[in-house]
Design an enzyme around this catalytic site. Structure first.
Site, PDB file in Angstrom:
ATOM      1  N   ASP A   1     -12.005  63.499  30.029  1.00  0.00           N
ATOM      2  CA  ASP A   1     -11.081  63.466  28.905  1.00  0.00           C
ATOM      3  C   ASP A   1     -11.809  63.969  27.657  1.00  0.00           C
ATOM      4  O   ASP A   1     -12.958  63.642  27.417  1.00  0.00           O
ATOM      5  CB  ASP A   1     -10.565  62.038  28.679  1.00  0.00           C
TER       6      ASP A   1
ATOM      7  N   ASN B   1       0.160  56.500  31.802  1.00  0.00           N
ATOM      8  CA  ASN B   1       1.123  56.313  30.727  1.00  0.00           C
ATOM      9  C   ASN B   1       2.379  57.085  31.105  1.00  0.00           C
ATOM     10  O   ASN B   1       2.315  58.296  31.337  1.00  0.00           O
ATOM     11  CB  ASN B   1       0.551  56.831  29.400  1.00  0.00           C
TER      12      ASN B   1
ATOM     13  N   GLN C   1       2.305  58.226  26.425  1.00  0.00           N
ATOM     14  CA  GLN C   1       2.059  59.512  27.071  1.00  0.00           C
ATOM     15  C   GLN C   1       2.166  60.632  26.036  1.00  0.00           C
ATOM     16  O   GLN C   1       3.127  60.673  25.249  1.00  0.00           O
ATOM     17  CB  GLN C   1       3.067  59.743  28.209  1.00  0.00           C
TER      18      GLN C   1
ATOM     19  N   VAL D   1       0.719  64.025  27.026  1.00  0.00           N
ATOM     20  CA  VAL D   1       0.738  65.269  27.799  1.00  0.00           C
ATOM     21  C   VAL D   1       1.690  65.060  28.968  1.00  0.00           C
ATOM     22  O   VAL D   1       1.445  64.188  29.827  1.00  0.00           O
ATOM     23  CB  VAL D   1      -0.670  65.643  28.306  1.00  0.00           C
TER      24      VAL D   1
ATOM     25  N   HIS E   1      -0.856  62.566  35.039  1.00  0.00           N
ATOM     26  CA  HIS E   1      -2.313  62.427  35.162  1.00  0.00           C
ATOM     27  C   HIS E   1      -2.660  60.952  35.243  1.00  0.00           C
ATOM     28  O   HIS E   1      -1.992  60.104  34.659  1.00  0.00           O
ATOM     29  CB  HIS E   1      -3.039  63.082  33.983  1.00  0.00           C
TER      30      HIS E   1
ATOM     31  N   HIS F   1      -5.586  58.253  34.391  1.00  0.00           N
ATOM     32  CA  HIS F   1      -6.820  58.003  33.653  1.00  0.00           C
ATOM     33  C   HIS F   1      -7.711  57.112  34.524  1.00  0.00           C
ATOM     34  O   HIS F   1      -7.268  56.047  34.975  1.00  0.00           O
ATOM     35  CB  HIS F   1      -6.548  57.247  32.359  1.00  0.00           C
TER      36      HIS F   1
HETATM   37  P1  5GP Z   1      -1.755  60.567  27.791  1.00  0.00           P
HETATM   38  O1  5GP Z   1      -1.781  60.095  26.366  1.00  0.00           O
HETATM   39  O2  5GP Z   1      -0.696  61.646  27.984  1.00  0.00           O
HETATM   40  O3  5GP Z   1      -1.668  59.486  28.813  1.00  0.00           O
HETATM   41  O4  5GP Z   1      -3.155  61.235  28.043  1.00  0.00           O
HETATM   42  C1  5GP Z   1      -3.469  62.544  27.684  1.00  0.00           C
HETATM   43  C2  5GP Z   1      -4.955  62.622  27.642  1.00  0.00           C
HETATM   44  O5  5GP Z   1      -5.331  63.993  27.607  1.00  0.00           O
HETATM   45  C3  5GP Z   1      -5.565  61.972  26.380  1.00  0.00           C
HETATM   46  O6  5GP Z   1      -6.461  60.937  26.775  1.00  0.00           O
HETATM   47  C4  5GP Z   1      -6.260  63.123  25.675  1.00  0.00           C
HETATM   48  O7  5GP Z   1      -7.483  62.752  25.069  1.00  0.00           O
HETATM   49  C5  5GP Z   1      -6.456  64.134  26.793  1.00  0.00           C
HETATM   50  N1  5GP Z   1      -6.476  65.515  26.334  1.00  0.00           N
HETATM   51  C6  5GP Z   1      -5.645  66.091  25.446  1.00  0.00           C
HETATM   52  N2  5GP Z   1      -5.948  67.380  25.277  1.00  0.00           N
HETATM   53  C7  5GP Z   1      -7.009  67.629  26.074  1.00  0.00           C
HETATM   54  C8  5GP Z   1      -7.787  68.801  26.341  1.00  0.00           C
HETATM   55  O8  5GP Z   1      -7.571  69.891  25.803  1.00  0.00           O
HETATM   56  N3  5GP Z   1      -8.801  68.684  27.234  1.00  0.00           N
HETATM   57  C9  5GP Z   1      -9.080  67.499  27.853  1.00  0.00           C
HETATM   58  N4  5GP Z   1     -10.104  67.489  28.715  1.00  0.00           N
HETATM   59  N5  5GP Z   1      -8.360  66.364  27.646  1.00  0.00           N
HETATM   60  C10 5GP Z   1      -7.345  66.449  26.761  1.00  0.00           C
END
Ligand code: 5GP
Length: 118
Positions: free
Chosen positions: A31, A87, A94, A96, A100, A102
Site C-alpha cells: 500500500d 472496505n 472504500q 478505490v 482489494h 488489505h
Molecule cells: P480502500 O480505502 O479503497 O479500502 O483502499 C485503497 C487503498 O489503496 C488505500 O489504502 C490507499 O493507500 C491505496 N492506494 C491508493 N492509491 C494507491 C497507489 O497509487 N498505489 C498503491 N500502491 N496504493 C494506493
C-alpha cells in the site's frame, strides 16, 4: 469505453508499484500509504467494484484471494498475526472501486491493531 481503475493501471504497469506476488488471477502490492508496518493489497486482475458485486461465479476467485493473503503473510513472516480487511462501499471507507483485500500486520512494532486506522 469504461475507464481503467487505478489498480488495473497498476496491473498493466502504467503506474509503478512494489509488486510482491502475482499469478494469473491476482497481484499483491505494498500500500502506498501504509496503516501498519506491513500493509499489502491483494487485488484481482479482473476488476470488480465491490465485494458485494461478486456473483456466485466469483466464489473460486474470492477463495483464491483469501489463500493468497495467507500465502503472502507467510512469505513476509507475519502469518501468526495479521488482519484482513475489505472496505465495501464509500461509507465503509472504500476509496478505490476495484476489489482489494488489505493484509495488515504489526511486525516489528509496538502498535496494537486497535490503533490502526483501517
Ligand atoms: P480502500 O480505502 O479503497 O479500502 O483502499 C485503497 C487503498 O489503496 C488505500 O489504502 C490507499 O493507500 C491505496 N492506494 C491508493 N492509491 C494507491 C497507489 O497509487 N498505489 C498503491 N500502491 N496504493 C494506493
Amino acid at each position: 469505453m469504461t475507464t481503467a481503475t487505478l489498480f488495473t493501471r497498476i496491473i498493466n504497469r502504467e503506474i509503478p508499484a512494489d509488486i510482491l506476488y502475482q499469478d494469473d488471477q491476482c497481484i499483491v502490492i505494498n500500500d502506498i500509504a501504509p496503516q501498519a508496518p506491513v500493509h499489502m493489497l491483494v487485488i484481482p486482475r479482473q476488476p470488480m467494484p465491490r465485494l458485494s458485486d461478486a456473483s456466485q461465479d466469483d466464489r473460486a476467485l474470492l477463495g483464491h484471494l483469501m489463500w493468497v493473503a495467507g500465502e503472502v503473510a507467510r512469505q513476509h513472516g507475519v502469518d501468526d498475526a495479521f488482519r484482513l480487511v475489505v472496505n465495501n462501499g464509500e461509507d465503509a471507507g472504500q476509496t478505490v472501486f476495484h476489489l482489494h483485500l488489505h493484509v495488515l500486520a504489526n511486525k516489528g512494532s509496538d502498535q496494537t491493531f486497535s490503533e490502526a486506522n483501517l
